[in-house]
Motif scaffolding. Structure first.
Motif, PDB file in Angstrom:
ATOM      1  N   SER A 111       0.824  -1.201   0.000  1.00  0.00           N
ATOM      2  CA  SER A 111       0.000   0.000   0.000  1.00  0.00           C
ATOM      3  C   SER A 111       0.863   1.257   0.000  1.00  0.00           C
ATOM      4  CB  SER A 111      -0.927   0.002   1.216  1.00  0.00           C
ATOM      5  OG  SER A 111      -1.652   1.205   1.297  1.00  0.00           O
ATOM      6  N   ARG A 112       1.892   1.279   0.833  1.00  0.00           N
ATOM      7  CA  ARG A 112       2.770   2.447   0.900  1.00  0.00           C
ATOM      8  C   ARG A 112       3.542   2.628  -0.411  1.00  0.00           C
ATOM      9  NH1 ARG A 112       3.673   4.788   5.907  1.00  0.00           N
ATOM     10  NH2 ARG A 112       2.642   3.761   7.650  1.00  0.00           N
ATOM     11  N   ALA A 113       4.007   1.501  -0.967  1.00  0.00           N
ATOM     12  CA  ALA A 113       4.736   1.576  -2.240  1.00  0.00           C
ATOM     13  C   ALA A 113       3.835   2.119  -3.341  1.00  0.00           C
ATOM     14  CB  ALA A 113       5.263   0.189  -2.615  1.00  0.00           C
ATOM     15  N   LYS A 114       2.616   1.636  -3.402  1.00  0.00           N
ATOM     16  CA  LYS A 114       1.678   2.061  -4.443  1.00  0.00           C
ATOM     17  C   LYS A 114       1.359   3.543  -4.312  1.00  0.00           C
ATOM     18  CE  LYS A 114      -1.420  -0.916  -5.337  1.00  0.00           C
ATOM     19  NZ  LYS A 114      -2.596  -1.812  -5.244  1.00  0.00           N
ATOM     20  N   ASN A 115       1.091   3.994  -3.092  1.00  0.00           N
ATOM     21  CA  ASN A 115       0.759   5.405  -2.872  1.00  0.00           C
ATOM     22  C   ASN A 115       1.932   6.321  -3.202  1.00  0.00           C
ATOM     23  OD1 ASN A 115      -1.834   4.841  -2.017  1.00  0.00           O
ATOM     24  ND2 ASN A 115      -1.280   4.730   0.144  1.00  0.00           N
ATOM     25  N   LEU A 116       3.136   5.901  -2.814  1.00  0.00           N
ATOM     26  CA  LEU A 116       4.302   6.743  -3.050  1.00  0.00           C
ATOM     27  C   LEU A 116       4.612   6.842  -4.544  1.00  0.00           C
ATOM     28  CD1 LEU A 116       6.629   8.464  -2.211  1.00  0.00           C
ATOM     29  CD2 LEU A 116       7.920   6.401  -1.614  1.00  0.00           C
ATOM     30  N   ILE A 117       4.544   5.725  -5.252  1.00  0.00           N
ATOM     31  CA  ILE A 117       4.822   5.758  -6.688  1.00  0.00           C
ATOM     32  C   ILE A 117       3.817   6.651  -7.396  1.00  0.00           C
ATOM     33  CG2 ILE A 117       4.770   4.369  -8.805  1.00  0.00           C
ATOM     34  CD1 ILE A 117       6.077   2.107  -7.198  1.00  0.00           C
ATOM     35  N   ARG A 118       2.569   6.611  -6.974  1.00  0.00           N
ATOM     36  CA  ARG A 118       1.562   7.483  -7.571  1.00  0.00           C
ATOM     37  C   ARG A 118       1.919   8.947  -7.332  1.00  0.00           C
ATOM     38  NH1 ARG A 118      -2.560   5.682  -5.146  1.00  0.00           N
ATOM     39  NH2 ARG A 118      -2.762   7.286  -3.544  1.00  0.00           N
ATOM     40  N   ARG A 119       2.361   9.286  -6.104  1.00  0.00           N
ATOM     41  CA  ARG A 119       2.715  10.665  -5.803  1.00  0.00           C
ATOM     42  C   ARG A 119       3.968  11.105  -6.566  1.00  0.00           C
ATOM     43  NH1 ARG A 119       1.659   8.897  -0.525  1.00  0.00           N
ATOM     44  NH2 ARG A 119       3.816   9.161   0.147  1.00  0.00           N
ATOM     45  N   VAL A 120       4.935  10.185  -6.695  1.00  0.00           N
ATOM     46  CA  VAL A 120       6.157  10.508  -7.431  1.00  0.00           C
ATOM     47  C   VAL A 120       5.820  10.843  -8.874  1.00  0.00           C
ATOM     48  CG1 VAL A 120       8.291   9.556  -8.364  1.00  0.00           C
ATOM     49  CG2 VAL A 120       7.717   9.166  -5.973  1.00  0.00           C
ATOM     50  N   ARG A 121       5.021  10.007  -9.504  1.00  0.00           N
ATOM     51  CA  ARG A 121       4.684  10.226 -10.914  1.00  0.00           C
ATOM     52  C   ARG A 121       3.824  11.479 -11.088  1.00  0.00           C
ATOM     53  NH1 ARG A 121       3.772   4.222 -13.639  1.00  0.00           N
ATOM     54  NH2 ARG A 121       5.971   3.588 -13.522  1.00  0.00           N
ATOM     55  N   HIS A 122       2.940  11.723 -10.133  1.00  0.00           N
ATOM     56  CA  HIS A 122       2.099  12.913 -10.202  1.00  0.00           C
ATOM     57  C   HIS A 122       2.942  14.177 -10.108  1.00  0.00           C
ATOM     58  CE1 HIS A 122      -1.487  15.367  -9.749  1.00  0.00           C
ATOM     59  NE2 HIS A 122      -0.982  15.903  -8.654  1.00  0.00           N
ATOM     60  N   ALA A 123       3.928  14.153  -9.227  1.00  0.00           N
ATOM     61  CA  ALA A 123       4.783  15.328  -9.027  1.00  0.00           C
ATOM     62  C   ALA A 123       5.670  15.595 -10.230  1.00  0.00           C
ATOM     63  CB  ALA A 123       5.645  15.142  -7.781  1.00  0.00           C
ATOM     64  N   GLN A 124       5.908  14.587 -11.067  1.00  0.00           N
ATOM     65  CA  GLN A 124       6.800  14.754 -12.215  1.00  0.00           C
ATOM     66  C   GLN A 124       6.089  15.327 -13.437  1.00  0.00           C
ATOM     67  OE1 GLN A 124       8.315  10.765 -12.582  1.00  0.00           O
ATOM     68  NE2 GLN A 124      10.011  11.138 -11.157  1.00  0.00           N
ATOM     69  N   ILE A 125       4.745  15.475 -13.375  1.00  0.00           N
ATOM     70  CA  ILE A 125       4.006  16.042 -14.501  1.00  0.00           C
ATOM     71  C   ILE A 125       4.378  17.507 -14.638  1.00  0.00           C
ATOM     72  CG2 ILE A 125       1.725  16.572 -15.427  1.00  0.00           C
ATOM     73  CD1 ILE A 125       0.649  14.184 -13.836  1.00  0.00           C
ATOM     74  N   PRO A 126       4.841  17.933 -15.822  1.00  0.00           N
ATOM     75  CA  PRO A 126       5.254  19.335 -15.981  1.00  0.00           C
ATOM     76  C   PRO A 126       4.112  20.290 -15.682  1.00  0.00           C
ATOM     77  CG  PRO A 126       5.954  17.995 -17.854  1.00  0.00           C
ATOM     78  CD  PRO A 126       5.015  17.146 -17.042  1.00  0.00           C
ATOM     79  N   GLN A 127       4.463  21.424 -15.051  1.00  0.00           N
ATOM     80  CA  GLN A 127       3.487  22.445 -14.724  1.00  0.00           C
ATOM     81  C   GLN A 127       3.611  23.620 -15.689  1.00  0.00           C
ATOM     82  OE1 GLN A 127       1.092  22.310 -11.874  1.00  0.00           O
ATOM     83  NE2 GLN A 127       1.659  20.315 -12.687  1.00  0.00           N
ATOM     84  N   PRO A 128       2.496  24.253 -16.062  1.00  0.00           N
ATOM     85  CA  PRO A 128       2.588  25.422 -16.940  1.00  0.00           C
ATOM     86  C   PRO A 128       3.328  26.554 -16.250  1.00  0.00           C
ATOM     87  CG  PRO A 128       0.371  25.179 -16.027  1.00  0.00           C
ATOM     88  CD  PRO A 128       1.119  23.936 -15.687  1.00  0.00           C
ATOM     89  N   ILE A 129       4.127  27.262 -17.016  1.00  0.00           N
ATOM     90  CA  ILE A 129       4.921  28.365 -16.479  1.00  0.00           C
ATOM     91  C   ILE A 129       4.305  29.682 -16.929  1.00  0.00           C
ATOM     92  CG2 ILE A 129       7.193  29.475 -16.476  1.00  0.00           C
ATOM     93  CD1 ILE A 129       8.406  26.742 -17.041  1.00  0.00           C
TER      94      ILE A 129
END
Length: 238
Positions: A111-129
């Motif tokens: 559960s912790r691994a799944k949640n963390l990987i989801r957060r890691v990938r979410h944080a890597q999505i480029p943000q508009p500047i």
């Protein structure tokens, strides 16, 4: 993409146990018995998550955590003993995202691994500047290079910020002079450096204070408002 995990533990039974459980969940799992072997693997391979024992022969898990976080935003989960409370806190301050305690609970681990990987990938999505944003922002005697995510001190020396540290400082700069609760900070920060009920906001604040040379005993930039949250005192220069 199939999530990729690297397990770093000198106990072959733990490596086999974790590999079996994570493989059943569809993860691509690799393992290493030492931090040095893990570094050789990571030099040529990318992973979403590193799970590592704090107490490794040779280079220990805390040192590896610190070195990984300087150059990477990979997810890091520490494997600790029940008596390693101080090491767990130090591990979070070094940049680890989470920890699990031996004896391991496979369901909690997955559960912790799944949640963390989801957060890691979410944080890597480029943000508009924003088109009008300036790449270097000045505050107090400091500057923040937003393009390279680096702090520049009054002497011109540069310090790289982790994703979470950068996001936290950005929130503080947007809300200078206003007290923000931990919940408000968590709502505004788009990153993965905490899990429910942990102390990751406090850890992030501590790490940011050190990089800003802000004495935690008598902070001047990030002030703790007891019972309320944190107040950032420096405003952006015009």
């Amino acid at each position: 993409m199939t999530p990729r995990v690297l397990i770093v533990d000198d106990d072959p039974l733990i490596r086999e146990l974790l590999q079996a459980y994570l493989s059943q969940e569809g993860y691509e799992v690799h393992s290493a018995a030492t931090a040095e072997l893990a570094e050789i693997f990571l030099a040529s391979q990318s992973v979403d998550l590193v799970m590592l024992d704090i107490r490794l022969p040779g280079k220990d898990g805390l040192t590896l955590t610190r070195e990984l976080r300087v150059r990477s935003e990979v997810g890091i989960i520490l494997i600790t003993g029940r008596n390693d409370e101080i090491d767990r806190i130090v591990g979070l301050e070094c940049g680890a995202d989470d920890y699990v305690i031996k004896p391991l609970n496979p369901r909690e681990l997955v559960s912790r691994a799944k949640n963390l990987i989801r957060r890691v990938r979410h944080a890597q999505i480029p943000q508009p500047i924003a088109a009008a944003s300036k790449p270097v922002k000045q505050f107090a005697d400091w500057a923040l290079d937003t393009d390279r995510r680096r702090l520049i001190d009054p002497s011109g020396s540069e310090t790289l910020l982790t994703h979470g540290e950068y996001q936290l400082l950005s929130v503080f700069l947007r809300n200078s002079g206003h007290t923000l609760s931990r919940d408000q900070l968590m709502d505004q920060i788009r990153n993965r450096e905490w899990v429910p009920n942990d102390r990751s906001i406090d850890v992030l604040v501590g790490r940011l204070r050190r990089k800003l040379h802000d004495d935690p005993a008598e902070p001047q930039l990030i002030i703790t408002i007891h019972g309320a949250g944190y107040l950032f005192t420096a405003s952006l220069a015009a």
